[in-house]
Design a protein around this motif. Sequence first.
Motif, short mmCIF file in Angstrom:
data_model
loop_
_atom_site.label_atom_id
_atom_site.label_comp_id
_atom_site.label_asym_id
_atom_site.label_seq_id
_atom_site.Cartn_x
_atom_site.Cartn_y
_atom_site.Cartn_z
N ARG A 24 0.85 -1.18 0.00
CA ARG A 24 0.00 0.00 0.00
C ARG A 24 0.89 1.24 0.00
O ARG A 24 2.07 1.17 0.32
CB ARG A 24 -0.91 0.00 1.22
N GLY A 25 0.35 2.38 -0.32
CA GLY A 25 1.10 3.63 -0.28
C GLY A 25 2.41 3.53 -1.04
O GLY A 25 2.45 3.17 -2.21
N GLY A 26 3.53 3.83 -0.35
CA GLY A 26 4.84 3.78 -0.99
C GLY A 26 5.57 2.47 -0.80
O GLY A 26 6.78 2.38 -1.05
N GLU A 27 4.85 1.40 -0.39
CA GLU A 27 5.49 0.12 -0.10
C GLU A 27 5.83 -0.65 -1.37
O GLU A 27 5.31 -0.36 -2.46
CB GLU A 27 4.57 -0.73 0.78
N ALA A 69 7.81 -7.57 -6.99
CA ALA A 69 6.62 -8.24 -7.50
C ALA A 69 5.44 -7.29 -7.63
O ALA A 69 4.57 -7.49 -8.50
CB ALA A 69 6.24 -9.41 -6.58
N ALA A 70 5.38 -6.29 -6.77
CA ALA A 70 4.27 -5.34 -6.82
C ALA A 70 4.68 -4.08 -6.08
O ALA A 70 5.53 -4.12 -5.17
CB ALA A 70 3.01 -5.94 -6.19
N LEU A 71 4.08 -2.96 -6.45
CA LEU A 71 4.36 -1.67 -5.83
C LEU A 71 3.06 -1.02 -5.39
O LEU A 71 2.01 -1.15 -6.05
CB LEU A 71 5.08 -0.73 -6.80
N GLY A 72 3.11 -0.30 -4.26
CA GLY A 72 1.96 0.49 -3.85
C GLY A 72 1.76 1.67 -4.79
O GLY A 72 2.68 2.05 -5.54
N VAL A 129 8.71 -10.52 0.82
CA VAL A 129 8.92 -9.61 1.94
C VAL A 129 8.35 -8.24 1.56
O VAL A 129 8.51 -7.77 0.42
CB VAL A 129 10.42 -9.51 2.30
N LEU A 130 7.66 -7.63 2.51
CA LEU A 130 7.08 -6.30 2.30
C LEU A 130 8.06 -5.25 2.79
O LEU A 130 8.51 -5.30 3.94
CB LEU A 130 5.75 -6.18 3.05
N VAL A 131 8.37 -4.28 1.94
CA VAL A 131 9.33 -3.22 2.25
C VAL A 131 8.57 -1.91 2.39
O VAL A 131 7.76 -1.57 1.51
CB VAL A 131 10.40 -3.11 1.14
N PRO A 132 8.77 -1.15 3.48
CA PRO A 132 7.94 0.03 3.72
C PRO A 132 8.16 1.17 2.74
O PRO A 132 7.29 2.03 2.61
CB PRO A 132 8.32 0.45 5.14
N SER A 133 9.30 1.20 2.05
CA SER A 133 9.57 2.28 1.10
C SER A 133 10.60 1.82 0.08
O SER A 133 11.53 1.07 0.42
CB SER A 133 10.09 3.52 1.85
#
Length: 346
Positions: A24-27, A69-72, A129-133
């Motif tokens: 979500r957002g900038g993740e 794999a995907a971007l917010g 893995v989800l990266v916050p930014s």
Amino acid sequence: MRALRLTAWGEPPTQAEVERPAPRGGEALVRVEATGLCHSDLHVMGAVPGALPYRLPFTLGHEVAGRIAALGPDAEGLRTGDRVVLYGPWGCGACDRCATGRDNYCDRRDTLAWHGVGLGRDGGMAEYVLVPSTRHLVPIDDLPADQAAPLSDAGLTSYHAVAGLRHALGEGTSAAVIGVGGLGHLAVQILRATTGSRVLAVDVREDALALADRSGADFGTLVRADTAHALRARTGGAGVDAVLDFVGTTQTLELAAGVLRPGGELAVVGSGGGRLTVSKPGVLPPGFRLSLPFWGTRPELAEVVALARSGAIHVETERFPLSAAPEAIDRLRRGRVRGRAVLVPD
């Protein structure tokens, strides 16, 4: 998705099925291609309740490389499909140091419930893995993932430690590396690639000295009663200009202090719990300087990746499938890993 989770302090991590996160957002969501296994992971697994600010459970793994794999919807600078390595020491994201890519020295680090990816926040011992930014992502292009992942700690921490000493390591100088494991063998290569210094290697294992030799060390010696004398002899008796201690026990700290020349510098990287008494007058050489480098900066990670892509540094690795993580952890704990253990998807 599968993930290796720490669910209780002092207990082995467990394989678990968890929901795949959505950015979500900038993740950014990164599909993991390789994750390094580090002694820091052992320290986290073996911690007693209350020793760390982390909230259980969480997925381990702080050396991570993969493909976006995907971007917010608010993510900037990178595209889906880009191959990246994760900058691991996530800070508050708001202080001046975080703003310039120096999360490793975040002003609010002591107030956070995490120290980075896989260290209080879900890490890379998983399929995703989800990266916050996206600011925590450094492109690696065609660099193999099992080479890229260890660069984010083993490579970056070594590079940052060497960078702090580089002003003292011109032509004709000497540097000693104590402990030639996952970090130390990269420190040897980084010293050779970025300084004019001769490199002297010290370890308690013959195979580690062989690794130091393959990494370009000019001289290697086992830890013995006469190790300090052997190192000084290689410098004409003057002593070394700098020591990088990747062990950090009282024995290695005393060895380091005993081989430094006046004005010499000691960087303590290892977390062996040793103590060195600083007093004046005392046994430390005049002009002695001490540093306690921690991880490194995001711009430095980009520089480490560039070195690896140029062929100047190469990580010696042992690969394990993620399902064999318990075996890899056991071998690391017993000192049976050559270079860096790397977990890859099954």
